[in-house]
Write a protein that holds these residues in place. Structure first.
Motif, PDB file in Angstrom:
ATOM      1  N   UNK A 169       0.571  -1.375  -0.152  1.00 56.43           N
ATOM      2  CA  UNK A 169       0.056   0.046  -0.117  1.00 56.43           C
ATOM      3  C   UNK A 169       0.367   0.889   0.084  1.00 56.43           C
ATOM      4  N   UNK A 170       1.943   1.370  -0.666  1.00 57.96           N
ATOM      5  CA  UNK A 170       2.979   2.318  -0.537  1.00 57.96           C
ATOM      6  C   UNK A 170       2.379   3.599  -1.280  1.00 57.96           C
ATOM      7  N   UNK A 171       1.600   2.811  -2.411  1.00 60.62           N
ATOM      8  CA  UNK A 171       1.180   3.780  -3.422  1.00 60.62           C
ATOM      9  C   UNK A 171      -0.338   4.548  -2.508  1.00 60.62           C
ATOM     10  N   UNK A 172      -0.327   3.739  -1.719  1.00 57.56           N
ATOM     11  CA  UNK A 172      -1.866   4.519  -0.801  1.00 57.56           C
ATOM     12  C   UNK A 172      -1.010   5.482   0.106  1.00 57.56           C
ATOM     13  N   UNK A 173       0.071   5.026   0.485  1.00 54.76           N
ATOM     14  CA  UNK A 173       0.263   6.185   1.417  1.00 54.76           C
ATOM     15  C   UNK A 173       1.380   7.396   0.517  1.00 54.76           C
ATOM     16  N   UNK A 174       1.544   7.286  -0.767  1.00 53.62           N
ATOM     17  CA  UNK A 174       2.038   8.751  -1.143  1.00 53.62           C
ATOM     18  C   UNK A 174       1.084   9.429  -1.622  1.00 53.62           C
ATOM     19  N   UNK A 175       0.479   8.401  -1.681  1.00 53.39           N
ATOM     20  CA  UNK A 175      -1.000   9.740  -2.321  1.00 53.39           C
ATOM     21  C   UNK A 175      -1.697  10.738  -0.935  1.00 53.39           C
ATOM     22  N   UNK A 176      -1.760   9.996  -0.332  1.00 53.07           N
ATOM     23  CA  UNK A 176      -2.169  10.888   1.582  1.00 53.07           C
ATOM     24  C   UNK A 176      -1.615  11.926   1.148  1.00 53.07           C
ATOM     25  N   UNK A 177       0.093  11.727   1.074  1.00 52.39           N
ATOM     26  CA  UNK A 177       0.568  12.317   1.293  1.00 52.39           C
ATOM     27  C   UNK A 177       0.679  14.082   0.474  1.00 52.39           C
ATOM     28  N   UNK A 178       0.574  13.353  -1.425  1.00 55.34           N
ATOM     29  CA  UNK A 178       0.311  14.230  -1.903  1.00 55.34           C
ATOM     30  C   UNK A 178      -0.895  14.686  -1.367  1.00 55.34           C
ATOM     31  N   UNK A 179      -1.885  15.209  -1.396  1.00 58.92           N
ATOM     32  CA  UNK A 179      -3.642  15.246  -0.797  1.00 58.92           C
ATOM     33  C   UNK A 179      -2.936  16.031   0.248  1.00 58.92           C
ATOM     34  N   UNK A 180      -2.509  15.923   1.097  1.00 65.97           N
ATOM     35  CA  UNK A 180      -2.055  16.787   2.438  1.00 65.97           C
ATOM     36  C   UNK A 180      -1.347  17.808   1.718  1.00 65.97           C
ATOM     37  N   UNK A 181      -0.279  17.177   0.816  1.00 72.47           N
ATOM     38  CA  UNK A 181       0.653  18.766   0.210  1.00 72.47           C
ATOM     39  C   UNK A 181      -0.299  19.869  -0.689  1.00 72.47           C
ATOM     40  N   UNK A 182      -1.977  19.648  -0.720  1.00 77.94           N
ATOM     41  CA  UNK A 182      -3.090  20.225  -1.306  1.00 77.94           C
ATOM     42  C   UNK A 182      -3.258  20.165  -2.783  1.00 77.94           C
ATOM     43  N   UNK A 183      -2.943  18.648  -3.316  1.00 81.55           N
ATOM     44  CA  UNK A 183      -3.403  18.477  -4.529  1.00 81.55           C
ATOM     45  C   UNK A 183      -4.295  17.579  -4.637  1.00 81.55           C
ATOM     46  N   UNK A 184      -4.317  17.475  -5.516  1.00 77.44           N
ATOM     47  CA  UNK A 184      -5.631  16.806  -6.060  1.00 77.44           C
ATOM     48  C   UNK A 184      -5.343  15.536  -6.877  1.00 77.44           C
ATOM     49  N   UNK A 185      -6.119  14.666  -6.828  1.00 74.61           N
ATOM     50  CA  UNK A 185      -5.708  13.173  -7.487  1.00 74.61           C
ATOM     51  C   UNK A 185      -7.798  12.826  -8.246  1.00 74.61           C
ATOM     52  N   UNK A 186      -7.347  12.417  -9.410  1.00 75.62           N
ATOM     53  CA  UNK A 186      -8.293  12.135 -10.504  1.00 75.62           C
ATOM     54  C   UNK A 186      -8.132  11.263 -11.195  1.00 75.62           C
ATOM     55  N   UNK A 187      -9.240  10.292 -11.268  1.00 73.75           N
ATOM     56  CA  UNK A 187      -8.749   9.015 -12.362  1.00 73.75           C
ATOM     57  C   UNK A 187      -9.418   9.858 -12.955  1.00 73.75           C
ATOM     58  N   UNK A 188      -9.584   9.476 -14.576  1.00 74.14           N
ATOM     59  CA  UNK A 188      -9.688   9.803 -16.046  1.00 74.14           C
ATOM     60  C   UNK A 188     -10.664   8.138 -16.545  1.00 74.14           C
ATOM     61  N   UNK A 189     -11.799   8.431 -17.215  1.00 74.37           N
ATOM     62  CA  UNK A 189     -12.292   6.785 -17.658  1.00 74.37           C
ATOM     63  C   UNK A 189     -11.839   6.703 -19.236  1.00 74.37           C
ATOM     64  N   UNK A 190     -10.592   5.945 -18.804  1.00 74.42           N
ATOM     65  CA  UNK A 190      -9.913   5.875 -20.239  1.00 74.42           C
ATOM     66  C   UNK A 190      -8.388   4.239 -19.615  1.00 74.42           C
ATOM     67  N   UNK A 191      -8.524   3.383 -20.179  1.00 71.87           N
ATOM     68  CA  UNK A 191      -7.991   2.519 -19.820  1.00 71.87           C
ATOM     69  C   UNK A 191      -5.535   3.614 -19.654  1.00 71.87           C
ATOM     70  N   UNK A 192      -5.523   2.398 -19.307  1.00 69.13           N
ATOM     71  CA  UNK A 192      -3.436   3.392 -18.753  1.00 69.13           C
ATOM     72  C   UNK A 192      -2.733   2.271 -18.687  1.00 69.13           C
ATOM     73  N   UNK A 193      -3.613   0.571 -18.401  1.00 75.32           N
ATOM     74  CA  UNK A 193      -1.680   0.027 -17.964  1.00 75.32           C
ATOM     75  C   UNK A 193      -3.319  -1.288 -18.360  1.00 75.32           C
TER      76      UNK A 193
END
Length: 321
Positions: A169-193
């Protein structure tokens, strides 16, 4: 377009999966970070002309460490504006990069954009199918995402890179800090991988569930109350009810039957929820069995994190492949 973005791919003994991954990144600057592979991955990557970072074995291998060292290598000669992180068992969709870049360029408050990850072989096993279901999440603003992500360089600078010590869950941990730094996280309706879980045996699924439990405990400990709901469910279905059942077998069989009934109720509840999401009943029941059972290996993973923490042990990866 390609001058604004570079790729950090990570892997360990991915074999043909890595070949597919690197082929999907043709024309991009790629840093491949290898965590002690013994299958020729490093030699193959070098033959493809990508930059290779081999992690030294003096410290535990983790996906977080690989992503961090890949990012640091990438930035030695000046960081690109955007970094695409991708796991070595994933192939990038050819239409993803322009979509992701357009989203970041047009939305200055997005620190991370992600898309849909899809399983290549969901029908090969119920375990692959469960992964396929896990990746199917709504588009829009989200709290966290998986390790395949396109990240704005400034968001990494503000939040700090991936934390080496987080083994799941290192990706979760990183994302938590990104949001705490004031950024948004967005999922596009698009296949990525396109992901190849290659999870064909019960033991692989069990180990993956143990790793998830470790992630619940570690990231929850670092960023309380994150993962609080998941930890409560594990405590109930993975610790309390098994103890009640075993104690009931010895002292009160009726109590043991009630504990089994609680598992039955949970199975029915999960099945109904999956059907409400649109899954056929047969598939819903097949996945619900694993989801219900997963709380026991999750509990083992949570215990392992706290054991390591209290004893001051290093956080080693829990592999399932």
């Amino acid at each position: 377009m390609t001058g604004d973005i570079a790729v950090v791919a990570i892997g360990r003994n991915e074999g043909d999966r890595l070949k597919a991954c690197l082929a999907s990144l043709d024309g991009l600057r790629v840093v491949y970070v290898d965590s002690g592979s013994t299958d020729g991955s490093v030699a193959y990557a070098r033959l493809q002309g990508v930059e290779v970072v081999e992690l030294s074995p003096d410290r535990p291998f983790t996906a977080a460490r690989a992503r961090r060292e890949g990012y640091e290598h990438l930035c030695r000669d000046g960081c690109p504006e955007y970094i695409q992180f991708v796991d070595g068992d994933c192939a990038l969709d050819p239409e993803w990069l322009p979509q992701g870049l357009a989203a970041l360029n047009s939305n200055e408050n997005y620190g991370i954009v992600t898309g849909w990850r899809r399983e290549i072989h969901p029908d090969e096993s119920v375990y692959n199918d469960l992964c396929h279901h896990e990746w199917d999440r709504p588009a829009g603003d989200i709290l966290t995402c998986g390790g395949d992500m396109m990240v704005r360089r400034q968001a990494i600078e503000d939040a700090g890179p991936f934390d080496d010590q987080v083994i799941a869950a290192e990706d979760d941990e990183f994302c938590v800090r990104v949001r705490k730094a004031g950024w948004k996280i967005h999922r596009l309706p698009q296949e990525m991988t396109r992901h190849d879980a290659a999870m064909l045996r019960f033991g692989q699924w069990w180990q993956r569930a143990v790793r998830s439990g470790h992630g619940f405990a570690q990231v929850g400990y670092m960023h309380s109350p994150y993962f609080a709901r998941e930890q409560k469910r594990v405590a109930l279905y993975g610790i309390f009810l098994p103890i009640v059942f075993l104690g009931g077998l010895i002292f009160a069989p009726l109590i043991a039957m009630l504990a089994l009934g609680a598992y039955g109720y949970n199975f029915v509840r999960i099945s109904k929820g999956l059907v409400d999401e649109g899954l056929p009943l047969k598939r819903a029941r097949r996945l619900a069995r694993l989801i219900t059972l997963s709380k026991i290996p999750n509990a083992i993973g949570m215990f392992e994190f706290h054991r390591r923490r209290l004893l001051g042990r290093k956080m080693h990866i829990i592999e399932y492949k």
